[in-house]
Design an enzyme around this catalytic site. Sequence first.
Site, PDB file in Angstrom:
ATOM      1  N   HIS A   1     -16.261  -9.423 -22.269  1.00  0.00           N
ATOM      2  CA  HIS A   1     -17.692  -9.604 -21.499  1.00  0.00           C
ATOM      3  C   HIS A   1     -18.323 -10.877 -21.181  1.00  0.00           C
ATOM      4  CE1 HIS A   1     -20.725  -9.692 -24.845  1.00  0.00           C
ATOM      5  NE2 HIS A   1     -19.857  -9.010 -25.492  1.00  0.00           N
TER       6      HIS A   1
ATOM      7  N   ASP B   1     -21.154 -11.416 -19.793  1.00  0.00           N
ATOM      8  CA  ASP B   1     -22.609 -11.453 -19.990  1.00  0.00           C
ATOM      9  C   ASP B   1     -23.033 -11.815 -21.154  1.00  0.00           C
ATOM     10  OD1 ASP B   1     -21.867  -8.932 -20.880  1.00  0.00           O
ATOM     11  OD2 ASP B   1     -23.818  -8.117 -20.832  1.00  0.00           O
TER      12      ASP B   1
ATOM     13  N   ASP C   1     -20.173 -14.771 -28.524  1.00  0.00           N
ATOM     14  CA  ASP C   1     -20.420 -13.318 -28.021  1.00  0.00           C
ATOM     15  C   ASP C   1     -20.927 -13.538 -26.433  1.00  0.00           C
ATOM     16  OD1 ASP C   1     -20.981 -10.698 -27.978  1.00  0.00           O
ATOM     17  OD2 ASP C   1     -22.662 -10.536 -28.928  1.00  0.00           O
TER      18      ASP C   1
ATOM     19  N   GLU D   1     -21.839  -5.803 -21.044  1.00  0.00           N
ATOM     20  CA  GLU D   1     -21.708  -5.098 -22.200  1.00  0.00           C
ATOM     21  C   GLU D   1     -23.085  -4.963 -22.789  1.00  0.00           C
ATOM     22  OE1 GLU D   1     -21.165  -4.555 -26.341  1.00  0.00           O
ATOM     23  OE2 GLU D   1     -21.758  -6.255 -25.523  1.00  0.00           O
ATOM     24  N   GLU D   2     -23.689  -6.162 -22.863  1.00  0.00           N
ATOM     25  CA  GLU D   2     -25.133  -6.314 -23.475  1.00  0.00           C
ATOM     26  C   GLU D   2     -26.178  -5.213 -23.104  1.00  0.00           C
ATOM     27  OE1 GLU D   2     -24.625  -7.574 -26.116  1.00  0.00           O
ATOM     28  OE2 GLU D   2     -23.697  -9.302 -26.193  1.00  0.00           O
TER      29      GLU D   2
ATOM     30  N   HIS E   1     -64.004   1.804 -28.680  1.00  0.00           N
ATOM     31  CA  HIS E   1     -64.649   0.661 -29.578  1.00  0.00           C
ATOM     32  C   HIS E   1     -64.359   1.372 -31.079  1.00  0.00           C
ATOM     33  CE1 HIS E   1     -67.599  -1.215 -32.233  1.00  0.00           C
ATOM     34  NE2 HIS E   1     -68.259  -1.901 -30.959  1.00  0.00           N
TER      35      HIS E   1
ATOM     36  N   THR F   1     -62.088  -5.710 -31.600  1.00  0.00           N
ATOM     37  CA  THR F   1     -62.215  -4.516 -32.359  1.00  0.00           C
ATOM     38  C   THR F   1     -61.754  -3.366 -31.462  1.00  0.00           C
ATOM     39  OG1 THR F   1     -64.350  -4.597 -31.861  1.00  0.00           O
ATOM     40  CG2 THR F   1     -63.705  -5.171 -34.096  1.00  0.00           C
TER      41      THR F   1
ATOM     42  N   ARG G   1     -27.533   3.318 -35.837  1.00  0.00           N
ATOM     43  CA  ARG G   1     -26.096   2.772 -35.944  1.00  0.00           C
ATOM     44  C   ARG G   1     -25.089   4.386 -36.395  1.00  0.00           C
ATOM     45  NH1 ARG G   1     -24.777  -1.760 -32.836  1.00  0.00           N
ATOM     46  NH2 ARG G   1     -26.784  -2.989 -32.833  1.00  0.00           N
TER      47      ARG G   1
ATOM     48  N   SER H   1     -21.380  -2.308 -32.321  1.00  0.00           N
ATOM     49  CA  SER H   1     -20.972  -1.522 -31.463  1.00  0.00           C
ATOM     50  C   SER H   1     -20.361  -2.034 -30.247  1.00  0.00           C
ATOM     51  CB  SER H   1     -22.338  -0.470 -30.914  1.00  0.00           C
ATOM     52  OG  SER H   1     -22.989  -0.113 -32.224  1.00  0.00           O
TER      53      SER H   1
ATOM     54  N   HIS I   1     -26.703 -13.202 -30.681  1.00  0.00           N
ATOM     55  CA  HIS I   1     -28.023 -12.507 -30.430  1.00  0.00           C
ATOM     56  C   HIS I   1     -29.228 -13.210 -31.028  1.00  0.00           C
ATOM     57  CE1 HIS I   1     -26.190  -8.267 -29.457  1.00  0.00           C
ATOM     58  NE2 HIS I   1     -25.267  -9.215 -29.067  1.00  0.00           N
TER      59      HIS I   1
HETATM   60  N1  BES Z   1     -19.762  -8.158 -29.728  1.00  0.00           N
HETATM   61  C1  BES Z   1     -20.997  -7.234 -29.934  1.00  0.00           C
HETATM   62  C2  BES Z   1     -20.499  -6.365 -31.164  1.00  0.00           C
HETATM   63  C3  BES Z   1     -20.124  -6.697 -32.320  1.00  0.00           C
HETATM   64  C4  BES Z   1     -20.718  -8.032 -33.063  1.00  0.00           C
HETATM   65  C5  BES Z   1     -19.191  -6.025 -33.076  1.00  0.00           C
HETATM   66  C6  BES Z   1     -20.182  -8.232 -34.299  1.00  0.00           C
HETATM   67  C7  BES Z   1     -18.811  -6.400 -34.351  1.00  0.00           C
HETATM   68  C8  BES Z   1     -19.220  -7.547 -34.858  1.00  0.00           C
HETATM   69  C9  BES Z   1     -21.429  -6.774 -28.740  1.00  0.00           C
HETATM   70  O1  BES Z   1     -21.503  -7.599 -27.611  1.00  0.00           O
HETATM   71  C10 BES Z   1     -22.853  -6.014 -29.024  1.00  0.00           C
HETATM   72  O2  BES Z   1     -23.586  -6.879 -29.332  1.00  0.00           O
HETATM   73  N2  BES Z   1     -23.001  -4.903 -29.046  1.00  0.00           N
HETATM   74  C11 BES Z   1     -24.351  -4.298 -28.896  1.00  0.00           C
HETATM   75  C12 BES Z   1     -24.183  -2.777 -28.313  1.00  0.00           C
HETATM   76  C13 BES Z   1     -24.698  -2.857 -26.974  1.00  0.00           C
HETATM   77  C14 BES Z   1     -24.724  -1.523 -26.309  1.00  0.00           C
HETATM   78  C15 BES Z   1     -26.078  -3.578 -26.532  1.00  0.00           C
HETATM   79  C16 BES Z   1     -24.679  -4.158 -30.361  1.00  0.00           C
HETATM   80  O3  BES Z   1     -23.770  -3.985 -31.278  1.00  0.00           O
HETATM   81  O4  BES Z   1     -26.003  -4.132 -30.693  1.00  0.00           O
HETATM   82 MN    MN Z   2     -19.827  -8.883 -27.620  1.00  0.00          MN
HETATM   83 MN    MN Z   3     -23.649  -8.879 -28.101  1.00  0.00          MN
END
Ligand code: BES
Ligand code: MN
Ligand code: MN
Length: 464
Positions: free
Chosen positions: A86, A88, A125, A158-159, A218, A320, A333, A404, A432
């Site tokens: 990916h 993105d 990534d 993908e993200e 309030h 407040t 997960r 994932s 990330h």
């Molecule tokens: N490449 C990652 C997933 C990943 C990272 C797998 C490190 C194993 C080790 C992928 O780009 C990602 O960040 N996937 C998301 C899921 C998606 C639906 C947003 C995730 O795992 O949060």
């Molecule tokens: Mn990835």
């Molecule tokens: Mn990712």
Amino acid sequence: METTQKYIEAHKERFLDELIELLKIPSVSADPSHKSDVLHAARSVKDHLIEAGVTSAKIFETEGHPIVYGHYELDPELPTVLVYGHYDVQPPDPVELWDSPPFEPQIRNTKIHPEGAVFARGACDDKGQLFMHIKAFESMARSRQIPCNIKFIFEGEEEVGSKNLETFCRDKKVMLASDVVLISDTAILSNEHPSITTGLRGLSYVEVEVTGPDRDLHSGVYGGAVANPINVLAKMIASLQDENQRITIPGFYDKVADLSDEEREAMNKAPYNEQKYMEELGIKDLMGEAGYTTLERTSIRPTLDVNGIWGGYTGEGAKTVLPSKAYAKISMRLVPDQDSEEITELFTRHFQDIAPDSVKVKVTPHHGGEPAVTPTDSTEYQAAAKAMQETFGKEPIPVRGGGSIPIVSLFEEVLGAKVVLMGFGLDSDDLHSPNEHYGLFNFYQGIRTIPFFYQYYAEARQEK
Ligand code: BES
Ligand code: MN
Ligand code: MN
């Protein structure tokens, strides 16, 4: 193979320069204001494929961001490898925590990467890893050493959950037909301990909204008599895990496949140093499901985490107020054989059940994905293991990953092809997070290893 490796060595500086250019494009898929940047990245990836020597490459528009598809046709009698990646990236926020701007790549040395790493959003990534495949292909093409047919599919969503790629795969089953899917979007244990990812977790992601009174009140006048939705939400969330960090949603664990003692013993042989792990994260203790090791908690066990929580007054100073609404984003997960839709339903029902009558709750599901496991005794896995053995001089360890990639289970379902997760990143590369980076050693090692995969896979298929 020797000429391919020589070509890589001779052109490695240019490979890195080209990657740096790709990393400058802010292809943030989640942010609509970056739509044209995502398209720009797609065009750049397509141009690189053509330049590298594919038979043809094309951009397919979708309802969201485009899909880049290219293929190299050698001989219909030979096997076909489908490469996925990916282009993105995740949003770079919080930008102020970066040591150099996220889309102005910089090379710096780190303790783990003494030979240098490129710092930029998407470095690891997945632009850096995707680009290894284009450069490995270019190197094989120039040295006339391509042993099989190759297809490339690179997406820009993908993200954000790969929804349009799912539709695309179902529609273009024939075009994408292949014998194996090769993906570099995961990590190795360390540069000294190569590994191959043999599974990924699934994902169920929901947003919850808790409403109390029909307007902000309030907090002195009404506080104490009217339910505060933030207080209520905090309690509800706290009740989702018990004192052993087990998730309390009824039925949540029903379909979780238990591993045998032998399997658990084998996976816990992977090198892991608890002290170092904690030090690296700046924490004094760990927390997780009782009865499982860190390696198990981050791979074969399901989780529930709040990703964000908000509501009420969060500005300067004190106001407040007893707020009307509270919100949270919650991810779970999942592991085999849990099903993301089923888990989302169980969550929704339970969350509504535990809400007191003083509030209303609304649960909105976001994108999800199914877990996946890949066997280690397959021709595909063995070819990847042999390729890594060749370049690292060590047999890779099979490990299940905690992240994932929703499209993996879909490729298996729709294309009926096994997936090989041969990634070269490190968990510590800050994907990330601020200061994401990708080791130059890892980038080049990937480019060197990929041609061996094609070679060993094609050879093994011939022997069959
Ligand atoms: N490449 C990652 C997933 C990943 C990272 C797998 C490190 C194993 C080790 C992928 O780009 C990602 O960040 N996937 C998301 C899921 C998606 C639906 C947003 C995730 O795992 O949060
Ligand atoms: Mn990835
Ligand atoms: Mn990712």
